[in-house]
Design a protein around this motif. Structure first.
Motif, PDB file in Angstrom:
ATOM      1  N   LEU A   1       0.851  -1.186   0.000  1.00 22.67           N
ATOM      2  CA  LEU A   1       0.000   0.000   0.000  1.00 22.67           C
ATOM      3  C   LEU A   1       0.887   1.237   0.000  1.00 22.67           C
ATOM      4  N   ASP A   2       0.821   2.033  -1.052  1.00 27.04           N
ATOM      5  CA  ASP A   2       1.612   3.262  -1.200  1.00 27.04           C
ATOM      6  C   ASP A   2       0.738   4.448  -0.802  1.00 27.04           C
ATOM      7  N   LEU A   3       0.970   4.947   0.434  1.00 26.60           N
ATOM      8  CA  LEU A   3       0.129   6.037   0.945  1.00 26.60           C
ATOM      9  C   LEU A   3       0.355   7.339   0.197  1.00 26.60           C
ATOM     10  N   TRP A   4       1.595   7.559  -0.219  1.00 23.43           N
ATOM     11  CA  TRP A   4       1.893   8.850  -0.846  1.00 23.43           C
ATOM     12  C   TRP A   4       1.202   8.989  -2.202  1.00 23.43           C
ATOM     13  N   ASN A   5       1.344   7.957  -3.014  1.00 23.14           N
ATOM     14  CA  ASN A   5       0.777   8.036  -4.362  1.00 23.14           C
ATOM     15  C   ASN A   5      -0.644   7.500  -4.444  1.00 23.14           C
ATOM     16  N   ARG A   6      -1.209   7.051  -3.277  1.00 23.93           N
ATOM     17  CA  ARG A   6      -2.585   6.552  -3.214  1.00 23.93           C
ATOM     18  C   ARG A   6      -2.822   5.439  -4.236  1.00 23.93           C
ATOM     19  N   VAL A   7      -1.907   4.465  -4.213  1.00 25.69           N
ATOM     20  CA  VAL A   7      -2.058   3.327  -5.110  1.00 25.69           C
ATOM     21  C   VAL A   7      -1.795   2.049  -4.326  1.00 25.69           C
TER      22      VAL A   7
ATOM     23  N   ALA B   1      -1.391   2.216  14.567  1.00 22.63           N
ATOM     24  CA  ALA B   1      -0.923   1.444  13.410  1.00 22.63           C
ATOM     25  C   ALA B   1      -0.857   2.311  12.162  1.00 22.63           C
ATOM     26  N   CYS B   2      -1.825   3.220  11.999  1.00 23.60           N
ATOM     27  CA  CYS B   2      -1.815   4.102  10.821  1.00 23.60           C
ATOM     28  C   CYS B   2      -0.621   5.045  10.858  1.00 23.60           C
ATOM     29  N   LEU B   3      -0.315   5.575  12.047  1.00 18.33           N
ATOM     30  CA  LEU B   3       0.817   6.479  12.169  1.00 18.33           C
ATOM     31  C   LEU B   3       2.123   5.740  11.886  1.00 18.33           C
ATOM     32  N   GLU B   4       2.227   4.500  12.369  1.00 13.68           N
ATOM     33  CA  GLU B   4       3.428   3.715  12.086  1.00 13.68           C
ATOM     34  C   GLU B   4       3.548   3.434  10.587  1.00 13.68           C
ATOM     35  N   GLY B   5       2.413   3.131   9.943  1.00 18.18           N
ATOM     36  CA  GLY B   5       2.429   2.917   8.497  1.00 18.18           C
ATOM     37  C   GLY B   5       2.853   4.159   7.733  1.00 18.18           C
ATOM     38  N   TYR B   6       2.441   5.318   8.248  1.00 14.80           N
ATOM     39  CA  TYR B   6       2.821   6.601   7.641  1.00 14.80           C
ATOM     40  C   TYR B   6       4.340   6.781   7.694  1.00 14.80           C
ATOM     41  N   PHE B   7       4.939   6.463   8.838  1.00 12.49           N
ATOM     42  CA  PHE B   7       6.391   6.562   8.967  1.00 12.49           C
ATOM     43  C   PHE B   7       7.089   5.590   8.018  1.00 12.49           C
ATOM     44  N   ASN B   8       6.587   4.359   7.953  1.00 12.67           N
ATOM     45  CA  ASN B   8       7.221   3.357   7.095  1.00 12.67           C
ATOM     46  C   ASN B   8       7.114   3.737   5.620  1.00 12.67           C
ATOM     47  N   ALA B   9       5.976   4.351   5.246  1.00  9.17           N
ATOM     48  CA  ALA B   9       5.828   4.798   3.859  1.00  9.17           C
ATOM     49  C   ALA B   9       6.831   5.897   3.541  1.00  9.17           C
ATOM     50  N   ALA B  10       7.151   6.724   4.534  1.00  6.91           N
ATOM     51  CA  ALA B  10       8.093   7.816   4.306  1.00  6.91           C
ATOM     52  C   ALA B  10       9.491   7.307   3.973  1.00  6.91           C
ATOM     53  N   ILE B  11       9.843   6.119   4.470  1.00  8.37           N
ATOM     54  CA  ILE B  11      11.166   5.567   4.205  1.00  8.37           C
ATOM     55  C   ILE B  11      11.356   5.335   2.714  1.00  8.37           C
ATOM     56  N   ASP B  12      10.335   4.804   2.057  1.00  8.11           N
ATOM     57  CA  ASP B  12      10.429   4.560   0.621  1.00  8.11           C
ATOM     58  C   ASP B  12      10.195   5.819  -0.192  1.00  8.11           C
ATOM     59  N   GLN B  13       9.204   6.631   0.235  1.00  7.66           N
ATOM     60  CA  GLN B  13       8.815   7.787  -0.564  1.00  7.66           C
ATOM     61  C   GLN B  13       9.775   8.963  -0.417  1.00  7.66           C
ATOM     62  N   LYS B  14      10.448   9.068   0.763  1.00 11.87           N
ATOM     63  CA  LYS B  14      11.428  10.133   1.007  1.00 11.87           C
ATOM     64  C   LYS B  14      10.819  11.515   0.768  1.00 11.87           C
TER      65      LYS B  14
END
Length: 783
Positions: free
Chosen positions: A535-541, A598-611
């Motif tokens: 799940l890519d939170l940044w690009n909503r895909v 859990a959502c906040l943790e997912g947000y942090f983890n998404a930031a690692i890839d999305q930078k």
């Protein structure tokens, strides 16, 4: 609340110096509307200073809405939150809230300067007077032990790296205290201190004065007993005896005795080896003081010799060994070139060997040494077996009582020492898993399923340590080489399996991304495997890895989620900003928005890839500008997760500031350095390579930057032939394989028109530009 919008600064008594943001005023207290709704005439003329006490409206003030109750009191503003850390052993970084990079001190920047060739009569007060014009002095260290040398090395610590750099530039090569001094910046090391690379020494070897004797024996047994008897020091010498064939023939068996002291005569020879008869060769030369004087005189020709030390006897292999220390590496190299290979008369026409030696020392704690000991000894032995012409060596010196082990590297050429250092650091920092020379990585290893896979693999091989580097997208292994090979193959097998699967992308429109995160996502991961659903939170895909059947299953679940949740929870205002549901294990930020943990943790983890930094709250439909506190991140994330976000934020900052920071040109070296206004030479604290900041390549002594091509010309020709261009922002090479002319640099996220290389912030206007300027998007003519 109500106010009348007006932007004319001439009618306002508020200036930039005393302006208080409206949001902050609401934090302090609430204000009733004035008695009269008319605008204050004196305020319009800039003469009313009553503000909230005035009975008429001031348009620059916020008043409470009389139709609404006062809002909940918000806590007072917090003091700025700061987090300091060290990245890649040498880079010091300061982060603010939201993981915003506030300051970077690279490993090339150090507050230490080393002043060489300082006369021994110079005092601390003299050094202070010399250096004080360039900034504040924190520490001065003069040698504590007395020496007969005429000059000494002084270490000075300035308050900032900038001051140290300015002092070095101004003082290097200047004449002070009646001598030409040499000033260099300290070299940062992994222990957090500063050390100077020892590259101003020359190691010299030449034959000791001695005699050669031939002893005769009647039997081989007598000859062998004589050889064994001479395996002890004789005066200052170690005598070497060998069976001799050919002339002269002194007995049935002849033994040649080399490196005998000059004062050995037939009587002493009889006591030493008891030959039946003896013959003598002439000594190679007879005066050691004359040889030492001649070598020293040669070293001093056109160079500043600081120290000259003769190692004491006994002389192994009939060699005298000495160390000469110079004011600069250039002087050392010139002295080496003058002396090495010569056969001067003062050594009896025997050759002199001189090597310009550089050394650097590591201190490893016992725990770290235990992880790499077997590989470290293997590396030492392999370096020692690389041929007699190699001056490289590794010494391992245990200091168990002090709790550490010293590892000393020695090399003749700086580049060779840098390569040896890189070999050692690769061993100390772990083996990077590669296949066919390419680093093996898949985002699977940074997700929960991948983490579990690596943890299971490590439990099965407890002597191996597996370390994943999410920022640099690589996996490192520590431990014995045979076990590393087994683990390496397992990881390569898994990564190869993942890379062969196709990735499908499904767009998640509107609120579906939030509604989809919990039960629907869990079910899909159960059906397809957690490593195949991203799940890519940044690009909503939603990214699905697998064949067309997996893609169809995912589309079916997404469509069902869309139908089931259509219109649901649309009026819920206090839900989690990600899933829009009532927060589960809520984490409330300072802005008042509550998130599911859990959502906040997912947000942090998404930031690692999305930078994409700094990280802000997604409340008010992502319009909230509140930066997420670092303390909140520490509470939500495990330690390795927090470190991963830190490194991702650092990496994003470096890549989005290509004009300010550059990577060290050595392959695999993680260090970055700050660009300079003028061309300067910096030395990398990791790989020791010297870098020219004018052309961002290795130092090119005697050549202008344009002349030091380094193979770039051939690479540019290849780029022209293969449709490769440099990003106009960060200069990284980009290859266009397919698709339209709208390109996005993966390093700095710059949007680029491939035809003319014009850039478009955020991508705005790029398609209109391609239509109007080029008549096509690159996929054929526009109809």
């Amino acid at each position: 609340m109500f106010s009348v919008a007006r932007t004319s600064s001439s009618r306002s008594s508020v200036t930039e110096d005393n302006f208080v943001p409206r949001q902050d005023r609401r934090i302090e207290r609430h204000h009733r509307p004035p008695r009269y709704p008319e605008v204050c005439g004196l305020w319009l003329n800039g003469r009313c200073t009553k503000e909230y006490q005035c009975r008429f409206v001031h348009e620059d003030l916020d008043y409470d809405d009389p139709m609404k109750p006062p809002s909940v009191h918000r806590p007072a503003p917090r003091p700025p939150e700061v987090f300091l850390t060290t990245i890649h052993d040498h880079i010091k970084v300061r982060f603010g809230e939201g993981f915003e990079v506030q300051n970077i001190v690279t490993g090339f920047e150090t507050p230490w300067i080393f002043i060489a060739n300082v006369p021994v009569r110079v005092t601390e007060a003299d050094i202070t007077k010399l250096v004080k014009p360039f900034g504040q002095i924190v520490d001065i260290r003069l040698p504590t032990s007395k020496s007969d040398a005429p000059a000494m090395l002084v270490k000075v610590r300035m308050s900032t790296p900038l001051e140290a750099s300015q002092a070095r530039t101004a003082l290097h090569g200047s004449k002070s205290f009646g001598a030409k001094i040499s000033v260099r910046l300290g070299l940062n090391n992994s222990t957090g201190g500063a050390a100077m690379l020892r590259d101003n020494a020359v190691r010299i070897e030449w034959e000791a004065p001695g005699k050669i004797a031939y002893g005769g024996y009647s039997t081989l047994e007598d000859a062998q007993r004589a050889i064994a008897a001479t395996r002890v020091p004789v005066g200052d010498h170690f005598v070497r005896g060998t069976i001799h064939s050919g002339l002269p023939v002194v007995g049935v068996v002849t033994v040649r005795f080399r490196t005998l002291p000059l004062d050995v005569d037939e009587t002493a020879m009889e006591m030493l080896a008891n030959p039946e008869d003896v013959m003598w060769e002439r000594p190679n030369y007879t005066s050691l003081p004359r040889a030492i004087s001649g070598i020293k005189r040669t070293l001093e020709e056109g160079a500043e010799l600081l120290e000259f030390d003769i190692l004491p006897p006994p002389y192994r292999d009939s060699k005298i060994r000495a160390w000469a220390h110079f004011a600069s590496p250039a002087d050392a190299k010139a002295a080496r070139d003058r002396l090495s290979g010569r056969k001067p008369a003062f050594t009896g026409l025997t050759p002199v060997y001189a090597r310009h030696v550089k050394t650097i020392t590591y201190s490893l704690n016992l725990e770290k040494f235990g992880k790499v000991a077997s590989d470290l000894y293997a590396l030492r032995d392999s370096v020692g077996g690389r041929g007699q012409n190699s001056s490289n060596s590794i010494s391992i010196i245990p200091r168990q009582a002090q709790g550490y082990v010293l590892v000393k590297l020695c090399g003749e050429e700086l580049k060779e020492l840098g390569q040896l250092k890189a070999e050692l650091e690769r061993l100390l920092t772990g083996e990077v898993i590669r296949k066919d020379g390419k680093v093996i990585w898949d985002n699977f290893f940074s997700q929960t399923a991948g983490i579990i896979f690596l943890e299971d693999l490590q439990r099965a091989h407890p002597r191996i340590t597996i370390q994943k580097d999410v920022t640099r997208r690589m996996i490192r292994l520590f431990g014995p080489s045979d076990l590393r090979a087994v683990v390496r193959q397992e990881i390569i097998r898994k990564a190869t399996q993942l890379l062969t699967q196709k990735v499908h992308v499904i767009s998640l429109d509107g609120r579906l991304i939030g509604l989809f995160m919990s039960p629907d996502l869990m079910k899909l991961q159960q059906d397809l495997g957690p490593e195949n659903v991203i799940l890519d939170l940044w690009n909503r895909v939603l990214k699905i890895r697998g064949d067309s059947l997996a893609f169809d299953i995912a589309k079916d679940i997404v469509n069902k989620a869309r139908q089931r949740h259509r219109g649901e929870r649309s009026s819920q205002e206090n839900g989690c900003p990600v899933c829009f549901d009532a927060p589960s294990l809520p984490v409330t930020l300072h802005c008042g928005h509550s998130w599911c943990r859990a959502c906040l943790e997912g947000y942090f983890n998404a930031a690692i890839d999305q930078k994409f930094f700094p990280l802000t709250c997604l409340g008010d439909e992502a319009r909230c500008s509140e930066r997420i506190p670092l303390e909140t991140a520490r509470q939500v994330l495990p330690l390795n997760g927090f470190d991963a976000v830190v490194e991702a934020a650092f990496s994003a900052h470096i890549h989005t500031h290509p004009d300010e920071f550059h990577f060290c040109p050595s392959p695999d070296c993680p260090q970055v350095y700050r660009a300079t206004a003028d061309a300067a030479v910096l030395q990398c604290p990791s790989c020791l390579v010297r870098i020219c900041t004018g052309c961002h390549s290795e130092e090119h002594v005697g050549l202008a930057c344009a002349e030091a091509d380094g193979g770039d010309g051939l690479f540019k020709e290849w780029m022209k032939e293969h449709d490769v261009k440099n990003c106009p922002s960060c200069q990284v090479p980009i290859e266009r394989a397919e698709g339209c002319n709208h390109m996005t640099c993966t390093r700095c996220q710059t949007h680029i028109c491939w035809v003319c290389m014009e850039t478009f912030p955020g991508g705005e206007g790029i398609y209109g530009h391609m239509r109007s300027e080029h008549g096509s998007f690159g996929l054929g003519p526009i109809e």
